[in-house]
Design an enzyme around this catalytic site. Structure first.
Site, short mmCIF file in Angstrom:
data_model
loop_
_atom_site.label_atom_id
_atom_site.label_comp_id
_atom_site.label_asym_id
_atom_site.label_seq_id
_atom_site.Cartn_x
_atom_site.Cartn_y
_atom_site.Cartn_z
CG HIS A 160 -1.68 -1.24 1.43
ND1 HIS A 160 -2.90 -1.52 0.84
CD2 HIS A 160 -1.36 -2.34 2.15
CE1 HIS A 160 -3.30 -2.72 1.22
NE2 HIS A 160 -2.37 -3.26 2.00
CB SER A 281 12.34 22.99 -14.39
OG SER A 281 11.53 24.13 -14.43
CE LYS A 287 10.17 20.81 -10.08
NZ LYS A 287 9.25 19.97 -10.69
CG ASN A 289 11.73 17.67 -13.81
OD1 ASN A 289 11.64 17.77 -12.58
ND2 ASN A 289 11.45 18.66 -14.64
CD GLU A 294 7.66 12.60 -14.89
OE1 GLU A 294 7.42 13.41 -15.81
OE2 GLU A 294 7.96 12.94 -13.74
CE1 TYR A 321 -4.86 -9.46 -46.31
CE2 TYR A 321 -6.41 -8.79 -48.02
CZ TYR A 321 -5.37 -8.49 -47.16
OH TYR A 321 -4.86 -7.22 -47.13
N1 ARG Z 1 -1.20 -4.44 -48.29
C1 ARG Z 1 -1.93 -5.64 -48.07
C2 ARG Z 1 -1.95 -6.00 -46.60
O1 ARG Z 1 -1.22 -5.43 -45.89
C3 ARG Z 1 -1.30 -6.74 -48.85
C4 ARG Z 1 -2.23 -7.87 -49.23
C5 ARG Z 1 -3.17 -7.42 -50.25
N2 ARG Z 1 -4.01 -8.45 -50.69
C6 ARG Z 1 -5.14 -8.20 -51.31
N3 ARG Z 1 -5.86 -9.18 -51.68
N4 ARG Z 1 -5.53 -6.97 -51.51
O2 ARG Z 1 -2.70 -6.80 -46.12
#
Ligand code: ARG
Length: 473
Positions: A160, A281, A287, A289, A294, A321
Site C-alpha cells: 500500500h 526545468s 529541478k 526531472n 515518466e 483474407y
Molecule cells: N497491403 C496488403 C496488406 O497489408 C497486402 C495484401 C493485399 N491483398 C489483397 N488481396 N488486396 O494486407
C-alpha cells in the site's frame, strides 16, 4: 488503359482508381519496412519455382539476380522505396520487371499477395521478437549486477506504499528480474508458435502448381509449412500474442518507472538519476526531472492501444483474407519501436543511476518495519501470535507518542507491556538480523538471496545461449 496504370491487378478494370481511393488503400508508405522480408520470401519462392520446373532455371536465375540487385541498391540508398506503388510487393515486382523483363512477371506464379504479406509480416515479427528478447537480456544483465552489489543494502519493503517489512535492494530488484525473465520466456513461446511458413497458401486455397512448401519453409528457417492454407492467410495470432507480450513488458517497465519516479523524489531520495538521464526545468533551477521514466510510463498506454486496436480489427473478420488486416502493420511497427526504445532507455537509466544506500537503510529504520519481527520474538517466547500482535500494536502507539523507534525503547518499557521481553529483543529487531532471518526460498535474507542470485545467473546464461541460436538463424 496504359500499361503503367495497371499495377498488379489492372487487367480486370476499365477505369483508373479514384485518387482518394488509392491514397486510402495504398500501404507503401508504411509497409516499406517489410522490404527485406519481401526480398527474402521472393528469393525462396523463386528458387522453389525453378527447382520444381514451374519456371525455367534461367528465369529463376534472372529473378534471383534481379532481387539481389534491388536489395543492394536499396541498402546502398541508390534506390529509394517510393513512387506510385500500391504496396511493397508491387514495388519490388515492378522494379524486378524493369530490370529482368518477363522473368520478373513470372515470380508471382503460384503465389498471392495474401500469402506474400502473411509471410513478410511473419518474418518481420519473428525477427522483432528476437530483437526485443535480446534487449530484455541486456536489461536482465544490468538488474542482476545491481542485485549482486546490493545483497546487504537494507531498504523498506512496501505494501500500500506504506513501509511494511525490511528487505534489501537486491531482493526488490530480484522481483523485476523475475518479471523480465518471464517476458523473455513468453517471447520464446511466441517465437516457437509463429515459426511456421504461410508461403504456398495462395489466395486461400493453395494452388494447382506443384509447389514444394517444405522447401520454402526450410529455406526461410521455419519449422515447416502452416498446415491449413485458409489459416495461413488469415492468422494474425502471432501479432496479437507479440503485442500482448509487448504490453506486459511495458506494464513491467511502467511499474519500475513509477518506483524510479518515487525513489527519485526529494521525499525519498533512494536513487539519484544520472544527469544524462534526467532533464531540467525551464523555470525552476533546482529541478532534475525523471522525464525518461515518466515517458516510459506514459508510452505504456500507446502499446496497450496498439494491442487493443488489432484485437478489435480482427474480432469479426470472416475467413480468409480481408483488407482490414492491412491495419496490423502501423500499430505493430509503432508498438515495436516504442517497446525497443523503452527497454534501451530504462536499461541505461538504471545502469547509470546511483542508489543512496544510507537513505534506504535509514528509511527502513523508521516506520516500524521490524514490528512483525518483534511479534515473532514474543511467539518464540511462547506468546500466541494473535496476543503478540496486540501487544506490539500497543507498544507502537506508545513509541509514536514518545517519538521513539522500537530499538530505542528501554527494556523496562518493554517489560511494562509483557514479562516475556528480555534483552535479546534488541538483537531480534535489529534490521540486518530481521532481513537475514528471512531464509526461506525467495526471501531477502543473505543466504537465501545468494542462493537465488546463483540460480538467476545460471538461468540468465541459458537465456543468453538460446538467444545466440535465435540470432544465428
Ligand atoms: N497491403 C496488403 C496488406 O497489408 C497486402 C495484401 C493485399 N491483398 C489483397 N488481396 N488486396 O494486407
Amino acid at each position: 488503359m496504359a500499361e503503367e496504370f495497371q499495377g498488379l491487378w489492372g487487367g480486370r478494370f476499365t477505369k483508373e482508381t479514384d485518387t482518394l481511393v488509392r491514397k486510402f488503400n495504398d500501404s507503401l508508405s508504411f509497409d516499406k519496412r517489410l522490404f527485406f522480408a519481401d526480398i527474402e520470401g521472393s528469393l525462396a519462392h523463386s528458387s522453389m519455382l525453378s527447382k520444381q520446373g514451374i519456371i525455367s532455371e534461367e528465369d529463376g536465375k534472372k529473378i534471383r539476380e534481379g532481387l539481389l540487385s534491388i536489395k543492394d541498391d536499396v541498402t546502398s540508398g541508390k534506390l529509394k522505396i517510393e513512387g506510385d506503388y500500391e504496396d511493397i510487393h508491387s514495388f519490388v515486382e515492378a522494379k524486378l520487371t524493369e530490370r529482368v523483363g518477363d522473368a520478373g512477371k513470372r515470380l508471382h506464379t503460384g503465389r498471392s499477395r495474401n500469402d506474400q504479406v502473411a509471410l513478410d509480416m511473419r518474418l518481420f515479427a519473428r525477427s522483432s521478437v528476437v530483437e526485443i528478447r535480446g534487449l530484455l537480456l541486456e536489461l536482465l544483465d544490468t538488474i542482476l549486477s545491481i542485485m549482486k552489489d546490493n545483497v546487504d543494502t537494507t531498504m523498506p519493503g512496501f505494501t500500500h506504499l506504506q513501509k511494511a517489512q525490511p528487505i534489501t535492494l537486491s531482493h526488490h530488484m530480484g522481483a523485476y528480474f523475475e518479471m523480465f525473465s518471464r517476458d523473455c520466456e513468453r517471447l520464446t513461446g511466441i517465437y516457437d508458435r509463429m515459426n511456421y511458413s504461410p508461403l504456398g497458401s495462395g489466395a486461400l486455397a493453395g494452388t494447382t502448381y506443384p509447389l514444394d512448401r517444405e522447401m520454402t519453409a526450410h529455406e526461410l528457417s521455419f519449422k515447416g509449412p502452416m498446415r491449413n492454407s485458409i489459416d495461413g492467410v488469415s492468422d494474425r495470432d502471432y501479432l496479437l500474442e507479440s503485442l500482448s507480450a509487448m504490453s506486459i513488458i511495458m506494464m513491467h517497465l511502467s511499474r519500475l518507472s513509477e518506483e524510479i519516479i518515487i525513489w527519485n523524489s526529494d521525499e525519498y531520495r533512494f536513487i539519484e538519476l544520472d544527469d544524462a538521464y534526467s532533464t531540467g526545468s525551464s523555470i525552476m533551477p533546482q529541478k532534475k526531472n525523471p522525464d525518461i521514466a515518466e515517458l516510459v510510463r506514459g508510452k505504456t498506454g500507446r502499446v496497450y492501444g496498439a494491442m487493443m486496436s488489432l484485437f478489435t480489427t480482427m474480432k469479426a473478420l470472416p475467413l480468409a483474407y480481408d483488407k482490414d488486416m492491412q491495419e496490423d502493420k502501423e500499430v505493430f511497427f509503432d508498438a515495436l519501436d516504442t517497446v525497443k526504445s523503452c527497454i534501451i532507455l530504462t536499461n541505461g537509466e538504471i545502469k547509470t543511476a546511483s542508489f543512496n544506500k544510507e537513505r534506504m537503510k535509514a528509511s527502513a529504520g523508521g516506520g516500524f518495519t521490524n514490528a512483525t519481527d518483534a511479534a515473532d520474538y514474543l511467539v518464540k517466547k511462547g506468546v500466541p501470535f494473535r496476543d503478540a500482535h496486540g501487544i506490539i500494536g500497543r507498544i507502537i502507539i506508545y513509541a509514536i507518542e514518545k517519538g521513539k523507534t522500537l530499538d530505542e525503547l528501554t527494556i523496562e518499557e518493554y517489560k511494562g507491556f509483557s514479562e516475556s521481553f528480555d534483552n535479546d529483543i534488541y538483537e531480534a529487531i535489529d534490521l540486518k538480523n530481521c532481513v537475514d532471518q528471512r531464509k526461506t526460498t525467495g526471501a531477502p535474507g543473505r543466504v537465501a538471496m545468494l542462493e537465488s542470485i546463483k540460480k538467476e545467473e545460471d538461468f540468465l546464461l541459458s537465456l543468453h545461449k538460446l538467444q545466440d541460436t535465435l540470432v544465428g538463424k
